[in-house]
Write an enzyme that holds these catalytic residues in place. Structure first.
Site, short mmCIF file in Angstrom:
data_model
loop_
_atom_site.label_atom_id
_atom_site.label_comp_id
_atom_site.label_asym_id
_atom_site.label_seq_id
_atom_site.Cartn_x
_atom_site.Cartn_y
_atom_site.Cartn_z
CG HIS A 232 74.29 25.12 64.80
ND1 HIS A 232 74.58 25.05 65.89
CD2 HIS A 232 75.46 25.23 65.12
CE1 HIS A 232 75.72 25.37 66.85
NE2 HIS A 232 76.46 25.23 65.82
NE ARG A 252 77.86 23.07 71.07
CZ ARG A 252 78.26 21.69 69.73
NH1 ARG A 252 78.73 20.93 70.28
NH2 ARG A 252 77.30 23.16 69.17
#
Ligand SMILES: Cc1cc2nc3c(=O)[nH]c(=O)nc-3n(C[C@H](O)[C@H](O)[C@H](O)COP(=O)(O)OP(=O)(O)OC[C@H]3O[C@@H](n4cnc5c(N)ncnc54)[C@H](O)[C@@H]3O)c2cc1C
Ligand code: SF4
Ligand code: FES
Lengths: 603, 232
Positions: A232, A252
């Site tokens: 990740h 994000r």
């Protein structure tokens, strides 16, 4: 040998989203079923999932777009049948969860409002603040409790027993009492999740030691794509104890940007040799490229001395970083402040992140950026199963959720797992219950006695501690089988694993039988070493770079490697082979834009 | 050594419970769970405790630290030279600080006899401002620390954690049932609203305010004042 025997139609191993769903559906299809899990109900790793679950529910969206995004994200290694099931199953999952009392986040008008996520061309990740997995696991758990489903919590399955290619039993240890249990069953559904424990820095919860993969392998099932491990992009870096804890992609998805130590939004400034932008991302945000790409971009900044990399989600935090890092005007211009959340938005939409950074790093994320770096996150490969039934080649053995394989190909898109676990859980539960109607029980006492002997023999004084073996394994896997791999590092790790395997024969666990954590760990460690070896051997085999698998000695993607790597138990150890991938039928192939088809398949 | 901390843990032995002390080095950012893992991995592997997510999400790692119910994975070591760790109260001890709540699902099943029952069919339209209380209660991680801190869990009071779940369903804007009657049968009147549950909740859930009091109020609204209860 003293042990308890329990006879059921079948067991589900694991009580995460996949396990709970499989148990509910198997029960409703007439099976007498039990859930066996190392943790208590509601505590499985699924509870940690944050950002959301993908479902193509938007007016502009549809399964067709979701299908194309998932295959592009998975770099053509996906099993298209499974992908189609996934993308057409999302809406039903949301409806089911809401029918049970979950409430997904909504627009002002009161409708479910998905958010953006990496690799998804539409806003389709539906979420409950940033604790979506929590909502899913507790909803499913309560639905399990409404039924007559037997629960065997804090119980570890140590082996599956097969006869004539059929599952007939499973052996287990109940941790609180130290009691041994034999399950006599017609089927077993693996829902054991991933393998984070074999890596030093992982987002995964403690239980994820890869057991299901090991159990399936030993029982004669095939494993697929085990080299495909997702890192990740954004995990915590400080303090050391919390290194690897996830910083959700929702940051994000809600507009968060990545900057390096100079304040440069590096995913926006990166250029291809021809001068065009290297990363386009989705929905106008370069940070929303698929995870493998963002992870490598972040790692590059760190490696080339431009760390720490910060993830900025809040207007206020951005203004403070501008001052603190004296970010020059031309870099300043790369960020559209209006797209960042205000303080209130951060506290509402990223509540868990606010709390996590406050408690662990004493950082207020509305005031400053979060320091992030990639960490181990997800196992794309796993037990090979059929899309229509989640069955393996061992009769009566099924696998659903992260322990399975094929859905996500070489790289999983965020949000697709929470959907996958419910879709596959349902498929497996139904197929297994159907199978039980004609299958029968068989004797398995002799095999059980041998296995219980192995488990008992781990108890004793003055042996090697399994914790020391785990630590060395994790260190090696992290350094050599991480985001960047090469033949030398991989082979070195194989040697290390061989050494650790020898060492593990001398493991002894001291103390009482009751509540013996070290006993559980010793059992897990045997499987962890086997799973690590399978990952490394698969990674050696794939001599190209694709999705999450990046070989510095074979940095290019090659068309001839559009195939699955299969591992199975052979006579002298792991036997590896390559298997072609069933081509996507024309009607679905058409959904993928032509230039992407050329990129993926070299057409 | 100056940078060390003494960790005193209540352990289960053949002769009953007794404290055992371990001296460990304090590391920057170390949590109570970090200390327990360090002791287990490096000093004494027979130490039993529970955890899973290590990120404050699963609610498995509750202990009592220096007298206070605590989520071990998200609580940093205290500044004191000594830290005392005991098992969660009102829980069964399996071994050392590994505990169990044997009745948890039995009680939950009773509450689930009143499942979410919506007044409209799907898709649900729910404006966000209607879900504020629901969201607060929905973030419960079922760690049981509130149960552990409640002085009134006895004589049939099922405790704050279960009240939070029942009240959450009642707070769902589309739900049509009322679980206050059930909670009254399950002893909510034994709660003297002393706020210890609310104060001990690691997720900051306003248990007394948003679960206990609204449920008591709902019951009174329906049934009149409390002393009528004597007739039941
Ligand atoms: C921090 C974090 C955030 C995430 N966020 C998202 C997100 O926003 N969206 C998304 O789609 N995905 C997300 N993921 C991924 C997703 O959460 C997981 O892939 C998914 O929950 C896996 O579910 P599962 O049911 O397959 O297994 P798990 O939930 O991992 O459950 C595994 C179960 O198996 C049990 N078990 C294992 N071995 C044994 C054994 N030998 N005997 C008995 N029981 C055993 C365990 O105790 C556990 O109960 C996230 C992952 C992490 C780590
Ligand atoms: S209300 Fe708070 S203290 Fe009680 S179980 Fe839930 S999270 Fe834990
Ligand atoms: S380990 Fe999950 S809450 Fe502490």
């Amino acid at each position: 040998m003293k042990y308890r025997t329990v006879e059921l139609d079948g067991i589900v191993i694991g009580c995460g989203g996949a396990g709970a769903k499989a148990a509910i559906v198997a029960h409703d299809n007439g099976a007498k079923i039990g859930i066996v899990s190392k943790c208590r109900m509601g505590k499985a790793h699924t509870v940690m999932a944050e950002g959301g679950m993908a479902a193509a529910i938007g007016p502009q969206d549809g399964p067709e777009k979701h299908f194309a995004d998932t295959i592009i994200g998975g770099v053509a290694l996906n099993d298209w049948r499974k992908v189609w099931k996934l993308v057409t199953g999302g809406k039903e999952c949301i409806e089911y969860l809401e029918s049970q009392g979950s409430i997904f986040d909504r627009s002002d008008e009161g409708n479910v409002q998905p958010r953006a996520f990496g690799g998804h061309s539409e806003k389709r990740v539906c979420h409950v603040s940033d604790r979506t997995g929590h909502a899913i696991i507790h909803t499913l758990k309560n639905d399990v409790l409404k039924r007559d489903i037997a629960l065997f919590e804090k119980t570890i399955i140590t082996s599956l027993i097969t006869r004539n290619g059929k599952v007939v039993g499973a052996t287990a240890l109940h941790i609180p009492t130290g009691e041994l249990v034999l399950f006599k069953v017609k089927f077993a559904i693996l829902a054991t999740g991933g393998n984070g424990a074999i890596y030093k820095y992982s987002t995964n919860s403690k239980d994820l030691t890869g057991d299901g993969v090991y159990l399936a392998y030993e029982a004669g099932a095939e494993l697929m794509d085990m080299e495909m491990i997702q890192f990740h992009p954004t995990c915590m870096v400080e303090p050391e104890e919390k290194k690897g804890i996830l910083v959700t992609e929702a940051c994000r998805g809600e507009g968060g940007i990545l900057i390096n130590s100079k304040g440069e939004r590096f995913m926006k400034t990166a250029k291809k040799p021809d001068g065009s932008p290297m990363y386009v991302g989705k929905l106008g945000q370069p940070e929303l490229e698929p995870r493998d790409i963002v992870a490598r971009a972040i790692e590059k900044e760190w490696e080339e001395g431009r760390g720490p990399v910060r993830l900025v989600v809040c207007k206020n935090a951005w203004r403070n970083e501008v001052k603190r890092l004296s970010i020059p005007a031309e870099l300043h211009a790369l960020v559209d402040e209006s797209k960042l959340l205000d303080d209130d938005g951060v506290r509402k939409k990223l509540a868990s992140m606010v709390e996590q950074f406050e408690k662990f790093a004493h950082t207020d994320i509305t005031n400053e950026g979060m320091i992030v770096r990639p960490g181990h996150h997800y196992m794309m490969g796993g037990v090979k199963t059929e899309a229509e039934t989640c069955s393996t080649r061992v009769h009566g053995l099924y696998a659903a959720g992260e322990v399975g394989s094929g859905v996500h190909g070489a790289n999983r898109l965020g949000g697709n797992s929470l959907t996958d676990i419910q879709v596959e859980g349902k498929v497996a539960g139904k197929a297994a219950a159907q199978y039980a109607k004609t299958a029968s029980h068989d004797n398995c006492e002799a095999e059980a006695t041998i296995e219980f002997g192995r488990i008992e023999s781990m108890l004793g004084e003055n042996g090697i501690k399994s914790s020391s073996i785990r630590e060395e394994l994790r260190e090696y896997m992290w350094s050599n089988v991480g985001m960047k791999r090469n033949e030398e590092g991989l082979k070195k790790t194989l040697e290390k694993i061989a050494e650790l395997k020898k060492k593990s024969a001398g493991v002894k666990v001291s103390g009482a039988r009751q509540g013996n954590v070290a006993w559980q760990e010793a059992i897990e460690t045997v499987g962890m070493l086997a799973v690590a070896e399978i990952v490394v051997r698969s990674a050696i085999e794939r001599k190209e770079s694709r999705g999450a698998h990046f070989r510095t000695d074979f940095p290019k993607r090659k068309k001839e490697w559009i195939l699955n790597i299969i591992c199975e138990k052979g006579h002298g150890g792991i036997s590896i082979s390559k298997r072609p991938i069933e081509p996507i039928p024309d009607n679905l192939r058409k959904l993928i834009p032509e230039e992407k088809m050329r990129e993926l398949y070299g057409e | 050594m100056e940078n060390n901390i003494t960790v005193k843990i209540l352990r289960t032995t053949d002769e009953g419970s007794r404290f055992q002390s371990y001296e460990i080095e304090r590391v920057e950012g170390m949590t109570v769970l970090g200390a327990l893992i360090h002791i287990h991995d490096n000093i004494d592997e027979t130490l039993s405790f529970d955890y899973n997510c290590r990120a404050g999400r699963c609610g498995t790692c509750g202990v009592v630290m220096n007298g206070k119910p605590t989520l071990a994975c998200e609580t940093q070591l205290p500044k004191t030279n000594e830290m005392v760790i005991e098992p969660k109260r009102s829980h069964a001890i399996i071994k050392d600080v590994m505990t169990d709540d044997p009745d948890i699902w039995k009680i939950r099943k009773d509450v689930l006899k009143f499942p979410f029952t919506p007044k409209t069919s799907q898709p649900f339209v729910i404006p966000p401002h209607q879900t504020e209380r629901f969201n607060v209660l929905d973030s419960c991680i079922e760690c049981g620390l509130c149960q552990s801190s409640c002085p009134n869990i006895k004589n049939g009071w099922i405790g704050p954690m279960h009240a939070v779940y029942a009240a959450k369903l009642d707070a769902h804007p589309l739900d049509t049932l009322d679980r206050s009657e059930l909670l009254m049968r399950k002893g909510i009147r034994l709660c003297d609203t002393n706020f210890s549950c609310q104060k001990s909740c690691p997720k900051g859930i306003t248990i007394t305010q948003d679960a206990i009091i609204p449920e008591k109020e709902a019951w009174i609204d329906k049934n009149g004042i409390f002393f009528r209860l004597g007739k039941q």
